[in-house]
Design an enzyme around this catalytic site. Structure first.
Site, PDB file in Angstrom:
ATOM      1  N   GLY A 259       0.826  -1.195   0.000  1.00 50.56           N
ATOM      2  CA  GLY A 259       0.000   0.000   0.000  1.00 50.56           C
ATOM      3  C   GLY A 259       0.860   1.245   0.000  1.00 50.56           C
ATOM      4  O   GLY A 259       0.591   2.207  -0.718  1.00 50.56           O
ATOM      5  N   MET A 261       5.127   2.721   1.642  1.00 47.10           N
ATOM      6  CA  MET A 261       6.372   2.430   2.355  1.00 47.10           C
ATOM      7  C   MET A 261       6.842   3.682   3.068  1.00 47.10           C
ATOM      8  O   MET A 261       6.884   4.765   2.490  1.00 47.10           O
ATOM      9  CB  MET A 261       7.441   1.944   1.367  1.00 47.10           C
ATOM     10  CG  MET A 261       8.794   1.680   1.999  1.00 47.10           C
ATOM     11  SD  MET A 261       8.724   0.327   3.211  1.00 47.10           S
ATOM     12  CE  MET A 261      10.284   0.566   4.073  1.00 47.10           C
ATOM     13  N   GLU A 294       1.453   5.720   7.524  1.00 43.97           N
ATOM     14  CA  GLU A 294       2.856   5.919   7.152  1.00 43.97           C
ATOM     15  C   GLU A 294       3.480   7.046   7.945  1.00 43.97           C
ATOM     16  O   GLU A 294       4.671   6.994   8.279  1.00 43.97           O
ATOM     17  CB  GLU A 294       2.957   6.188   5.647  1.00 43.97           C
ATOM     18  CG  GLU A 294       2.420   5.072   4.769  1.00 43.97           C
ATOM     19  CD  GLU A 294       3.025   3.715   5.080  1.00 43.97           C
ATOM     20  OE1 GLU A 294       4.242   3.653   5.383  1.00 43.97           O
ATOM     21  OE2 GLU A 294       2.296   2.709   5.028  1.00 43.97           O
ATOM     22  N   HIS A 297       4.863   5.944  11.191  1.00 49.20           N
ATOM     23  CA  HIS A 297       6.158   5.279  11.058  1.00 49.20           C
ATOM     24  C   HIS A 297       7.331   6.252  11.161  1.00 49.20           C
ATOM     25  O   HIS A 297       8.455   5.819  11.449  1.00 49.20           O
ATOM     26  CB  HIS A 297       6.251   4.575   9.704  1.00 49.20           C
ATOM     27  CG  HIS A 297       5.639   3.217   9.670  1.00 49.20           C
ATOM     28  ND1 HIS A 297       5.938   2.238  10.579  1.00 49.20           N
ATOM     29  CD2 HIS A 297       4.757   2.653   8.790  1.00 49.20           C
ATOM     30  CE1 HIS A 297       5.266   1.133  10.276  1.00 49.20           C
ATOM     31  NE2 HIS A 297       4.542   1.367   9.200  1.00 49.20           N
TER      32      HIS A 297
END
Length: 833
Positions: A259, A261, A294, A297
């Site tokens: 989806g 990174m 994301e 992250h």
């Protein structure tokens, strides 16, 4: 090629300190390879030997401290560095690296819409070795300085701010040095990108896509940037550590396997998130959730990174939980947990009931190398882990949870951390026994089941819970009564907390027993739940009248689990969908229930003789939804109904009329997605041919159009078409990852079981060979889309088991086949009940 073992990584981490990579990439050397020059400055803590990894097309030169090494000494992907003295060293490597068309390493894509070429990196796990030489493991963090030479008209993006070098040759770009990050997080994207740039909180923000998608990005740029800013601000309200990088770019790239990174400063997304055609609000919510996921992250994964891949859940579970939670708090998407419950969570439940299940946090010995680590990117590490964290927050309280998280960031920023570190940091913020919680929730596998026992007495009613499993659960119990005015609706009576397992005799609650009792109302724990018989009868009569979409999601999930466990007939689930979806108001629920009814109930769990009747039920249901939305009040619901009507149609006439008219009566107009969807169904039904497919491709020569044409051609019910599609899949390696997936999706069709029967045994042998040639990413695609899921019979199961027992295959394919065969065995059990 050798995979890196955990023991090797620990040995190397004790031996080396890696300080800086200076990387020069030249993307102007041809269509097949690019030039890669790497300088690594590192220190050996003692005299000894080690190795560096790379996967070159050609290795030109290697020097250590100015002394040449023989390039022929490269053994697979490892170059030995022997006789190192204690102290600092400099390693220089010059190689040609090969572009990929599988979404690994440096992926290269030429847009059929305009002929423009794009490249981007995906370096996860061990694919950095396809782009530059590295000591490739997550706990050897370093500073990365990257320069890129690209065609003059291209733009280069990277982890930091990228600037065109004025004094250098045309097309030479310098990317700002990174702080300490892991090798797998380095990112470059180069091509004639279309960009929308802005600033927020003093940082440059940008969103980027292919030029052919520019009008579609312009349409959604405000929404994407608004979501980005809202999430960024909300994270800064929760996290004490500021965003740790110098910019925030989001590049929507072609043929991306995942989806997205979480590359620091340059998140890459699959460019299907730049919508060419109409989408539902739930799909927009999904895109927004991925943006939030994301961004999480950047702290959990990038600022603080796992030490070894056994802790991948620390990255993914946290980002998954925070993505949904932040979206709920900071944006207009306030019901995100409904979609999580009906769609995402089911992914975790399914994975956790297969033989390949594993704990959210597996024992380190269970992840001995990178090949085994790759297998754990599944519904357990994402959905189950996020569910466990949601339960932890319910038990611990958000204040203490965030306090522990902020301690974690402060202690380990720009470094690495383990499960033990994470739990210790949480424990520092609370008096609760977090270590015991982690042992029971994170170190165990499988799904608990909670079954209510409702009894009545003169003075009231009592609720007991049969607990099949070992984890403690804090759940909410919702009680509901039938509406006295409209018995098709329910009204909430009460909601109360319950700790399972119960430590005392059930409390007698006043009043008559409720018409409906729902365990885990609010969906705060991870467990299968059942309804007591009276509650199930109520649900069958009034499910669409239950207040609260999340409560209805819990009930639909209970029905789904009962079908999969052989406790509810598939036809009964379909009947419930037929009765209640026409009155359902939540789009995520409609999409989730329709998908399960179509993909699992109709195509797998019902016998072939019952499939046509099931398709008729689905088309009737969809017609009801289409009629309900004729006033334009709910375009997303109407679009969902139109899509599922197309996929379930057993006759071509209505579809052909829509295609000829360019519109569904009353709307919507047919955009490219709907046109290709209709054409695929017509091809399956034998009502389209190559002439029609070619004409549609001429009208839509985009990458999506190429995939649509590949899907349609493979779906034609013609022996020659099937043979040609099979040859494209397995006889050559020319298809990219996306074109392979599209061709495989078209090939197997339940309506064509006799026509493709001869290919079922061939799949096993040829998929094994393909995986060996093309690697784990293509093994995943072949195992997911190339598997004959329609063939629910003992012969297919036997062939698959023989292949698993006897064939040598790479771990990625073995895991995928094992999961597919377990799903097949479950389908056979459901059919037999």
């Amino acid at each position: 090629m050798s995979v890196l073992t955990r023991d090797e990584a620990q040995t190397r981490a004790q031996f080396l300190d890696v300080h800086r990579y200076t990387i020069a990439l030249d993307l102007t050397t041809g269509e097949d390879t690019f030039d890669s020059r790497t300088v690594i400055q590192f220190t050996a803590r003692a005299a000894g030997d080690t190795f560096v990894e790379l996967k070159p097309a050609a290795l030109h030169s290697v020097t250590v401290d100015g002394t040449p090494l023989d390039p022929a000494a490269l053994d697979g992907n490892r170059l030995a560095l022997t006789g190192l003295t204690e102290g600092p060293h400099e390693l220089r490597i010059h190689a040609d690296m090969r572009y990929s068309h599988t979404g690994e390493g440096m992926h290269r894509f030429t847009d059929p819409a305009d002929g423009e070429t794009y490249t981007y990196t995906q370096l996860f796990m061990d694919d950095v070795q396809r782009v530059f030489a590295a000591f490739d493991q997550p706990d050897l963090k370093s500073v990365f300085e990257v320069t890129v030479t690209a065609p003059e008209e291209w733009t280069v993006l990277g982890n930091g701010v990228a600037t065109r070098t004025p004094e250098g040759p045309a097309g030479h770009w310098t990317i700002a040095p990174t702080p300490l990050i892991s090798t797998y997080l380095v990112a470059v994207a180069a091509g004639p990108w279309y960009s929308v740039r802005t600033e927020h909180a003093g940082l440059p923000f940008g969103i980027h896509c292919r030029r052919s998608l520019a009008p579609h990005l312009d349409t959604d740029a405000d929404e994407i940037l608004s979501i980005t800013r809202a999430c960024f601000d909300r994270y800064h309200e929760k996290f004490e550590e500021p965003y740790p990088f110098d910019s925030y770019d989001q590049a929507f790239v072609p043929e991306f396997n995942a989806g997205a990174m979480e590359n620091p400063g340059l998140v890459t997304f699959r460019d299907e998130f730049i919508y060419r055609s109409a989408v539902t609000d739930t799909e927009r919510q999904t895109r927004a959730m991925v943006v939030a996921h994301e961004m999480a992250h950047m702290w959990f994964g990038d600022l603080v990174t796992l030490a070894w891949w056994d802790d991948i859940w620390l990255n993914e579970s946290f980002a998954e939980y925070m993505g949904y939670q932040i979206l709920t708090e900071a944006t207009r998407f306030t019901d995100t947990w409904v979609d999580f419950g009906i769609a995402r969570k089911a992914w975790g439940y399914d994975a956790d009931q297969r033989p390949s299940t594993h704990p959210v946090a597996p024992d380190p010995d269970a992840v001995p190398d990178t090949a085994s680590a790759l297998l754990n990117f599944d519904g357990i590490s994402y959905a189950k882990g996020a569910s466990a964290l949601r339960q932890l927050v319910a038990w611990l309280g958000e204040k203490d949870f965030l306090a522990g998280i902020n301690v974690h960031f402060a202690r380990h920023k720009f470094g690495n951390a383990t499960l033990a570190d994470f739990i210790d940091n949480l424990a520092s913020a609370t008096d609760r026994d977090v270590h015991a919680w982690a042992a029971r929730w994170l170190r165990t596998s499988g799904v608990d089941t909670l079954t209510p026992r409702v009894t009545t007495a003169d003075q009231g009613w009592t609720l007991g819970v049969t607990h099949d499993g070992s984890r403690p659960h804090r759940v909410s119990v919702g009680t509901y009564d039938l509406d006295v005015v409209d018995p098709a609706k329910l009204v909430a009576r009460d909601r109360f907390a319950l700790d399972v397992p119960l430590t005392e005799a059930p409390e007698t609650r006043p009043g008559r027993r409720p018409a409906l009792v729902v365990l885990n109302d609010g969906d705060l724990t991870y467990a299968k739940v059942r309804l007591d018989p009276a509650s199930w009868d109520t649900a069958l009569r009034a499910l669409s009248g239950v207040p609260g979409a999340l409560t209805r999601a819990v009930i639909w999930n209970a029905a789904r689990d009962m079908v999969r466990d052989g406790e509810l007939a598939p036809a009964a689930y379909l009947d419930a969908a037929r009765a209640h979806l026409p009155h359902e108001s939540d789009l995520a629920l409609v999409q989730g229930v329709l998908s399960f009814a179509a993909v699992q109930i109709t195509d797998r769990y019902l016998a072939g003789a019952d499939r046509r009747a099931a398709l008729t039920t689905l088309t009737a249901l969809c017609r009801d939804l289409i009629r309900r939305t004729e006033d334009g009040s709910n375009p997303g619901l109407r679009l969902t109904a139109v899509r599922h009507f197309i996929d379930a149609a057993t006759q071509p006439d209505a579809l052909q009329d829509w295609l000829d008219c360019g519109s569904v009566p009353g709307g919507p107009e047919l955009d490219p997605e709907l046109r290709w969807r209709i054409l695929t169904r017509l091809a399956i039904l034998g009502a389209a041919d190559e002439r029609v497919i070619a004409a549609e491709l001429t009208a839509d020569p985009s990458a999506t159009g190429q995939e649509g044409a590949a899907r349609c051609r493979a779906a034609l019910p013609d022996p020659e078409a099937k043979a040609a599609a099979w040859a494209r899949l397995f006889a050559t390696d020319d298809l990219s990852n996306y074109l392979f997936a599209a061709t495989a999706q078209g090939f197997w069709q339940p309506e064509q079981a006799d026509l493709v029967r001869e290919y079922v045994p061939r799949f096993y042998t040829e998929a094994v060979a393909l995986a060996a040639r093309r690697g784990p990413a293509m093994a995943e695609v072949a195992g997911r889309h190339g598997f004959p899921v329609h063939a629910v019979d003992q012969d297919t199961l036997r062939l698959g088991q023989e292949c698993l027992d006897n064939a040598e295959m790479i771990p990625a394919l073995r895991r995928k086949l094992a999961d597919q065969l377990d799903d097949l065995e479950r389908a056979l059990r459901v059919r037999g009940t």
